[in-house]
Design a protein around this motif. Structure first.
Motif, PDB file in Angstrom:
ATOM      1  N   TRP A   3      77.923  65.670 -65.289  1.00 11.43           N
ATOM      2  CA  TRP A   3      78.049  66.163 -66.813  1.00 11.43           C
ATOM      3  C   TRP A   3      78.479  67.510 -66.582  1.00 11.43           C
ATOM      4  N   TYR A   4      77.363  68.333 -65.817  1.00 15.42           N
ATOM      5  CA  TYR A   4      78.127  69.659 -65.275  1.00 15.42           C
ATOM      6  C   TYR A   4      78.930  70.144 -64.582  1.00 15.42           C
ATOM      7  N   THR A   5      80.147  69.636 -63.820  1.00 15.92           N
ATOM      8  CA  THR A   5      80.890  70.131 -62.948  1.00 15.92           C
ATOM      9  C   THR A   5      82.319  69.044 -63.107  1.00 15.92           C
ATOM     10  N   GLY A   6      82.217  68.072 -64.021  1.00 15.01           N
ATOM     11  CA  GLY A   6      83.344  66.947 -63.909  1.00 15.01           C
ATOM     12  C   GLY A   6      83.433  66.284 -62.748  1.00 15.01           C
ATOM     13  N   ALA A   7      82.457  66.518 -61.619  1.00 19.30           N
ATOM     14  CA  ALA A   7      82.978  65.705 -60.619  1.00 19.30           C
ATOM     15  C   ALA A   7      81.430  64.738 -60.097  1.00 19.30           C
ATOM     16  N   PHE A   8      82.236  62.912 -59.552  1.00 18.46           N
ATOM     17  CA  PHE A   8      80.635  62.463 -59.087  1.00 18.46           C
ATOM     18  C   PHE A   8      80.349  62.992 -57.602  1.00 18.46           C
ATOM     19  N   PRO A   9      79.299  63.677 -57.345  1.00 22.00           N
ATOM     20  CA  PRO A   9      78.976  63.836 -56.319  1.00 22.00           C
ATOM     21  C   PRO A   9      78.485  63.010 -55.192  1.00 22.00           C
ATOM     22  N   ARG A  10      78.274  63.874 -54.177  1.00 22.02           N
ATOM     23  CA  ARG A  10      77.822  63.278 -52.310  1.00 22.02           C
ATOM     24  C   ARG A  10      76.815  63.009 -53.029  1.00 22.02           C
ATOM     25  N   LEU A  47      79.562  71.559 -67.942  1.00 22.01           N
ATOM     26  CA  LEU A  47      78.829  72.565 -68.625  1.00 22.01           C
ATOM     27  C   LEU A  47      78.300  72.864 -67.901  1.00 22.01           C
ATOM     28  N   VAL A  48      78.034  73.105 -66.801  1.00 21.03           N
ATOM     29  CA  VAL A  48      77.571  74.261 -66.325  1.00 21.03           C
ATOM     30  C   VAL A  48      78.216  75.570 -67.063  1.00 21.03           C
ATOM     31  N   TRP A  49      79.075  75.683 -66.603  1.00 17.50           N
ATOM     32  CA  TRP A  49      79.840  77.029 -67.404  1.00 17.50           C
ATOM     33  C   TRP A  49      79.091  77.411 -68.970  1.00 17.50           C
ATOM     34  N   ARG A  50      78.785  75.928 -69.739  1.00 11.86           N
ATOM     35  CA  ARG A  50      78.592  77.364 -70.931  1.00 11.86           C
ATOM     36  C   ARG A  50      76.590  77.187 -70.530  1.00 11.86           C
ATOM     37  N   ALA A  51      76.786  76.139 -69.626  1.00 14.50           N
ATOM     38  CA  ALA A  51      74.944  77.235 -68.984  1.00 14.50           C
ATOM     39  C   ALA A  51      74.734  78.748 -69.342  1.00 14.50           C
ATOM     40  N   PHE A  52      75.987  78.794 -68.201  1.00 12.05           N
ATOM     41  CA  PHE A  52      75.118  80.462 -68.532  1.00 12.05           C
ATOM     42  C   PHE A  52      76.693  81.272 -69.253  1.00 12.05           C
ATOM     43  N   GLY A  53      77.114  80.017 -70.825  1.00 10.77           N
ATOM     44  CA  GLY A  53      77.409  81.151 -71.340  1.00 10.77           C
ATOM     45  C   GLY A  53      78.839  81.677 -70.952  1.00 10.77           C
ATOM     46  N   ALA A 110      79.214  78.135 -55.100  1.00 15.21           N
ATOM     47  CA  ALA A 110      78.985  78.112 -56.239  1.00 15.21           C
ATOM     48  C   ALA A 110      80.029  78.330 -57.561  1.00 15.21           C
ATOM     49  N   PRO A 111      79.072  78.222 -58.763  1.00 15.42           N
ATOM     50  CA  PRO A 111      78.429  77.503 -59.664  1.00 15.42           C
ATOM     51  C   PRO A 111      78.721  75.910 -59.199  1.00 15.42           C
TER      52      PRO A 111
END
Lengths: 228, 391, 657
Positions: free
Chosen positions: A91-98, A127-133, C430-431
């Motif tokens: 959700w935060y990055t649009g990527a599925f992680p390792r 969502l990470v981008w929204r998290a910090f505005g 990052a981020p």
């Protein structure tokens, strides 16, 4: 699960609604905000494919129970805790992680344990981008000169928790936010502990989710099962 | 009542004096604005990553409508008036003035064949309109601009006869290209008859094409690559085929196929109002937030033409914010799942006096406040000691 | 508009000039010659396509899909004309602190890795560049004379003044001339076509905290440096400068996007200049190609394999291979001839071509003096009450310039401190990596699931606060020309899939450079202290025992404490066919004409004897314009005796109409 069952699993609004509802306390974003990405279905499908539809269902069940019992993700058993992290990362990055190799092995995944971007449209919806505005690099630009403006004032942890609780309020009332089991350090902020910060990328080829933390985690694993 | 409907209710004629010209130009600002929410709805309801050609077409037209609204504002300013954004349409569906009264009102629609039919109606070339004027004599927006053109020419000639001019506005208050260029053309200062007529030419020809062709005149006016005029650009989406270099207004496009997938859009309720969402606080808040931001954009525009032309630079960030707010709303299912099954929530573009008042207060603050940098910190690296315990 | 052609179509044809490469240098030369009515063939090894809007948007989507958002991540891989990529390098692993592993286009043999990439595609590396166009300082042209290191140029800043202005015009630059004049890089009467790109909020914080404060450089004899934040000139659409003089007295009109009508606004802050500007507010060579006259033809997917010798010491043309599918190297060989051949294929590819053609190398200097700006990254976290709002705006908009000039250069390499606007992105990923870090995702060094981490509201608010406090300094250190750093080829053993020789790179950092990087590290610590920020930089052994790529340990004098240091490549490849007055010690003259062949030019950063601490594109562009004028004069002289009406005269008339 057969393909047919898999299709049935993700069909119709109810399973997707449940997925979104349970991702609200995981991510700290409201259902409206999660839906606003336009990615709910894609993430539901991606997670099902990556960790297996059965494992996803099982995870959602365990998490639903913990959440209704007032516990946050850090109280989940190891595998479920890592799956919670993977979903949040998606959700935060649009990527599925390792993910942690131990969790990868336990799931018996038939795909490589490598980060990948779910789709070209998912990356800008992180969502990470929204998290910090902020806004994603290369999309949703805010306009000429806006980078000279003061960064926006962000909602506090308590405000975020209250928003989610308001949404969660069902027949049984709202689930209280147990800050400790969400890993909260309190509202004071301050300098971020090094084990929660990324260290240097040893080369540009290292994917973001594979970057080791700036220092190892200070507490060794204590079995959450034993702790409860 | 908005100025454009007042005017359209009266009989067709060019403005007879300067006050009336100002009224006509206020109506021009209103007309150019009328289309913007309609196109925004069509554009921002497209599912991200799909319908690339259609997105590009609608985006380009939307930019040009914003250019037209700005040029109309410059025109009004040039003859000593200022636009009044309080007189914009109070909501949709809205009638298209100066046209066939039997046409259906213009609604906010998601990207769909129906929406494109509406777009075509809005941009319909002068020459396509059957000449059966109703009792007032108005037939089309093209005819309305023709009336303005004639009025300007006549009034300026008369003024010159007495050694005067109608272009008494302060050139320093005109919006120039500094903050608005390469965006469907560029804004330019209007200070005399020549620049005024050029503005009217841009507005008419980007919309319906130059001299009965499918092409606009961007090549002549801005030294840019010419492109197919709005009506014909929309027709490419409707027919799924682009125009070739030798196509004519009355032929169908003969160029390469255009990929259009109508199902890749969020269907919405064209009659949606913010109040409908009141039982669902999150969506309601988002729709209200959108409407507030929209009001701010219009109020900013008002300020731009009231002596602060360089504040135009703040308009683009606001438009981009609107885009983000709109796209987020469309992606949410309509919360009234029983009453509106299968539909999505939508921005409603509602304005009222109290919203405009709040927007005016907000914009006043925005234009007054410089960015503050925190004062020199005397304490040194806060939390550095706390950190050491961890490592 | 430019005329596109194919390799097959031009086979055996004769041109006035052949330009190899369609990046900044090649496009500037071709544009100029075309406007003088010369018939020019541009051969581009890479793919075309970004000159139309739909394909350009494909680049944006390619970038979005990439896990690692590196400079080449917006451009699709090409087996036929491979590009080096920063993804080709990885560290040596535990127990091998300074080691590295290299795959991809380069074969690396040096003690340290050459971490710089470029792009073989229409527009070249000018597609993924940042758009920074600072000028070099006048003293940068003569470091040997003034400070006893590196190579001097055979010309000075004043000789390039007019060409620099022309380049600033053609690239479409935005800057603050008054400030740059105070700095000492432009004359008093200078104007940029556009007003300065507004500084970032972070820049303002740095201004407030750092201006007039001092830093002592222990490496440079405890010299005291007074800090002052300066804006960065950039080739990015901004507000037109009303004071900028134009030929017809009108206001400068910024260039629009390529391949889409009526679009190309001011920078809207996509914050992705490297690798791709979605709205094309960042200038690129595609803009210049829009100006190509009908006498300039471009053929993409045509890889030049060698320069063909002509009579005497002249060259006759080039041999090249055209391929159809970038995924497979199947190709056909063709030839084209010209009165003048201009190599503009990037410093390293130019050197490979000259070496493969056995040309221009009587000095033995082709391929030698390979340079870059080895870059130290230093990152820190500002206090909670002092967010800087990163990840917004162009990659960097301001810097600290005081360490770039004067006597300190004698003791250590000079350096420029870029104030990065994109948080810890370059250093840590990052981020995205901040999210995984805050979650505790990915397991510990044994692969077991981590215990703690933050989630939900605690995660969102902690990330929100932390990410707004990420500061990163990108400190570019001057690397002087060192003959040991070089490009060679070994065609019998190391060829690419099409059969062309691969560049073999031998690279190291000289002591002067290592000293400069050491001083840069100390300066970063002082700057962080003045900001009240907590240093988070890490250059030593990581949790798994490995060291980051580009690691070395260093003490300038054995007395100062030995430090772990890490450098990164800056993408500023230069110096492989250096310019000089003496043919015994240099490859090209001041017009970038090879000493050995009167009608063979090698243009680009490869000609630069030194790079100072400035991003090299602007200087390279000025040199290319100087060469273009020279080539025009040469061609005019060559054709002067032809006065009778022939096919050529008829053609010229046609063009004039």
């Amino acid at each position: 699960m057969t393909d047919h069952e898999a299709a049935a699993h993700s069909a119709g609004p109810a399973p997707l609604d449940r997925f979104v509802r349970l991702c609200v306390p995981l991510t700290g974003f409201t259902a409206y905000e999660l839906r606003s990405t336009g990615m709910a279905q894609l993430y539901f499908d991606t997670a099902g494919r990556e960790i297996g539809h059965r494992s996803l269902d099982a995870f959602l069940g365990v998490w639903e129970e913990a959440h209704q019992g007032g516990l946050g993700p850090s109280r989940l058993p190891a595998l479920e805790r890592e799956l919670a992290r993977a979903l949040i990362y998606l959700w935060y990055t649009g990527a599925f992680p390792r993910i942690a190799p131990a969790a990868h092995a336990e799931l018996r995944r038939d795909r490589p344990n490598q980060e990948f971007v779910a789709s070209p449209e998912s990356y800008p919806e992180g969502l990470v981008w929204r998290a910090f505005g902020g806004h994603p690099a290369g999309a949703k630009p805010p306009g000429f000169g806006t980078w000279g403006d003061e960064p926006p004032v962000l909602p506090t942890e308590a405000e975020l928790a209250a928003r989610i609780a308001a949404e969660d309020a069902g027949p049984g009332g709202a689930v209280a936010y147990d800050a400790g089991s969400y890993g909260s350090a309190g509202e004071s902020g301050g300098s971020t502990p090094a084990h929660l910060l990324p260290g240097p990328r040893s080369s540009r080829a290292v994917s973001p989710s594979a970057v080791p933390p700036a220092s190892s985690h200070p507490v060794r694993e204590t079995s959450p099962e034993a702790g409860e | 009542m908005t100025t454009m409907y007042d005017l359209a209710a009266k009989e067709y004629r060019p403005p007879k004096d300067l006050p009336e010209l100002k009224t006509y130009l206020q109506a021009a600002v209103e007309i150019e604005h009328l289309t913007i929410p309609v196109y925004m709805s069509g554009l921002y309801s497209i599912v991200p990553g799909t319908n690339a050609y259609a997105c590009e077409v609608i985006r380009s037209v939307l930019l040009e409508e914003m250019l037209h609204m700005t040029l109309a504002g410059n025109l009004l300013n040039a003859v000593g008036g200022t636009p009044d954004m309080g007189k914009l349409t109070p909501g949709y569906p809205a009638r298209l003035p100066f046209g066939d009264a039997s046409l259906p009102p213009i609604a906010l629609q998601h990207f769909s064949p129906g929406a494109l039919e509406t777009f075509l109606l809005i941009e319909r070339p002068h020459s396509f309109v059957p000449s059966n004027p109703d009792e007032t004599g108005w037939t089309s927006i093209g005819q309305f601009y023709e009336a303005i053109r004639r009025g300007i020419v006549t009034l300026e000639e008369a003024a010159r006869g007495t050694g005067q001019t109608i272009f008494t506005g302060d050139p320093a208050e005109q919006v120039g290209p500094e903050d608005f260029y390469n965006s469907g053309g560029e804004t330019f200062r209007i200070t005399d008859l020549k620049s005024a007529l050029l503005a009217i030419e841009v507005i008419s020809e980007q919309g319906e094409g130059a001299q009965d062709s499918i092409w606009d005149s961007d090549d002549k006016i801005f030294g840019e690559q010419r492109q197919v005029a709005h009506y014909f650009r929309f027709n490419e989406i409707v027919t799924g085929r682009s125009y070739g270099p030798h196509d004519l207004p009355r032929t169908q496009p003969s160029g390469p196929l255009v990929d259009v997938t109508w199902q890749d859009a969020y269907p919405i309720d064209p009659g949606a109002k913010s109040a409908h969402f009141a039982p669902y606080p999150e969506i309601h808040r988002a729709v209200e937030d959108f409407n507030d931001t929209y009001a701010r954009l219009l109020v900013l525009f008002e300020r731009v033409f009231d002596g602060k032309p360089r504040e135009m630079e703040k308009a683009v960030p606001l438009m981009l914010e609107l885009r983000d707010l709109a796209q987020r709303i469309y992606r949410n299912p309509h919360p009234d799942t029983a009453g509106k099954p299968g539909l999505h929530a939508s921005p409603t573009f509602e304005l009222d006096d109290s919203r405009l008042r709040r927007a005016r207060e907000h914009i006043t603050d925005l234009l007054a406040a410089p960015a503050e940098i925190p004062a020199q910190s005397a304490t040194g690296p806060a939390g550095a000691q706390k950190e050491e315990q961890h490592s | 508009m430019s005329v596109h052609t194919t390799g097959a179509a031009v086979d055996g044809r004769h041109y006035d000039a052949i330009v190899v490469g369609s990046g900044w240098a090649g496009s500037l030369v071709a544009r100029h010659l075309g406007r003088k009515n010369w018939r020019v063939l541009v051969l581009e090894a890479g793919n075309g396509g970004t000159d139309n809007w739909v394909d350009y948007q494909d680049s944006v989507r390619t970038f979005s899909s990439a896990v690692a958002k590196v400079p080449n991540s917006a451009y699709r891989p090409n087996r036929a004309a491979p590009s080096p990529d920063v993804l080709d390098l990885s560290p040596g692993g535990p127990g091998n602190p300074d080691g590295y592993r290299a795959t991809g286009h380069f074969l690396q043999t040096g003690p340290l890795p050459y971490g710089t990439d470029y792009l073989r595609a229409l527009g070249g590396a000018g597609m993924h560049w940042l758009g920074a166009v600072p000028r070099m300082f006048p003293e940068d042209f003569s470091t040997r004379t003034a400070y006893h290191y590196g190579l001097d140029w055979p010309l000075g800043a004043a000789d390039l003044e007019q060409h620099l202005r022309d380049a600033e015009h053609l690239l479409g630059t935005a800057g603050e001339s008054r400030e740059q004049h105070r700095l000492g890089t432009v004359p008093a009467d200078h104007e940029y076509p556009m007003e300065q790109i507004p500084p970032s909020y972070q820049d303002k914080v740095f201004h407030k905290k750092l201006d007039t404060r001092t830093v002592v450089d222990k490496v440079a004899g405890n010299r005291e440096y007074r800090l002052q934040v300066y804006g960065l000139p950039q080739a990015r659409n901004s507000t037109p400068n009303a004071a900028y003089p134009t030929a017809d007295g009108s206001t400068y009109k910024p260039r629009g996007a390529v391949g889409v009508p009526n679009f190309g606004e001011r920078c809207v802050g996509n914050a992705s200049c490297v690798p791709v500007c979605p709205v094309q507010a960042k200038s690129s060579p595609l803009r210049l190609q829009q100006d190509f006259t009908g006498t300039v033809e471009i053929a993409t997917r045509c890889v030049v394999s060698r320069v063909l010798p002509g009579r005497g010491n002249t060259v006759r043309g080039v041999e090249f291979r055209e391929y159809g599918d970038p995924a497979t190297p199947a190709s056909r060989a063709y030839r084209a001839e010209a009165d003048v051949v201009v190599l503009a294929a990037h410093a390293i590819e130019n050197a490979v071509l000259l070496l493969a053609s056995h040309m221009a190398n009587s000095s033995g200097n082709v391929g030698k003096h390979l340079m870059d700006h080895p870059t130290l990254l230093a990152w820190a976290e500002t206090p909670p009450e002092m967010p800087v709002g990163p990840y917004r705006g162009p990659g960097h908009t301001s810097g600290l310039e005081c360490f770039r000039t004067a006597e300190g250069r004698r003791q250590r390499a000079p350096f420029r401190v870029e104030i990065g606007n994109w948080g810890w992105g370059w250093a840590t990923g990052a981020p995205m990596s901040s999210v995984s870090g805050m979650l505790g995702l990915g397991g510990d060094s044994d692969g077991e699931v981590n215990p703690d981490g933050r989630y939900g509201p605690a995660l969102r608010s902690a990330l929100g606060s932390h990410l707004n406090r990420q500061v990163q300094l990108q400190i570019a250190v001057e690397q002087h020309a060192d003959p040991a750093n070089r490009v060679t080829i070994d065609p019998s053993r190391h060829r690419d899939a099409m059969g062309n020789p691969r560049p073999i790179i031998h690279y190291d950092l000289a002591k002067h450079v290592r000293d400069g990087m050491y001083a840069a590290r100390l300066a970063a610590l002082e700057i962080f202290k003045l900001l009240g920020a907590t240093d988070r930089s890490s250059y030593g052994a990581q949790a798994d025992g490995s060291y980051p790529l580009g690691h070395y340990r260093h003490s300038p004098d054995g007395v100062l404490e030995e430090l772990d240091l890490v450098y990164h490549g800056a993408g500023h490849g230069a110096g492989t066919h250096v310019m000089g007055a003496e043919r015994a010690t240099s490859v090209v003259d001041t017009y970038q004409r090879t000493h050995d062949h009167p009608n063979l030019f090698a243009v680009g950063c490869g000609s630069m004897p030194s790079v100072g601490t400035s991003n090299p594109t602007l200087t390279m562009a000025a040199l290319a314009l100087r060469s273009a004028e020279r080539i025009h004069r040469d061609l005019a002289e060559l054709h002067q005796p032809v006065t009778v009406a022939g096919p050529r005269a008829a053609r010229t008339q046609e063009v004039a109409q």
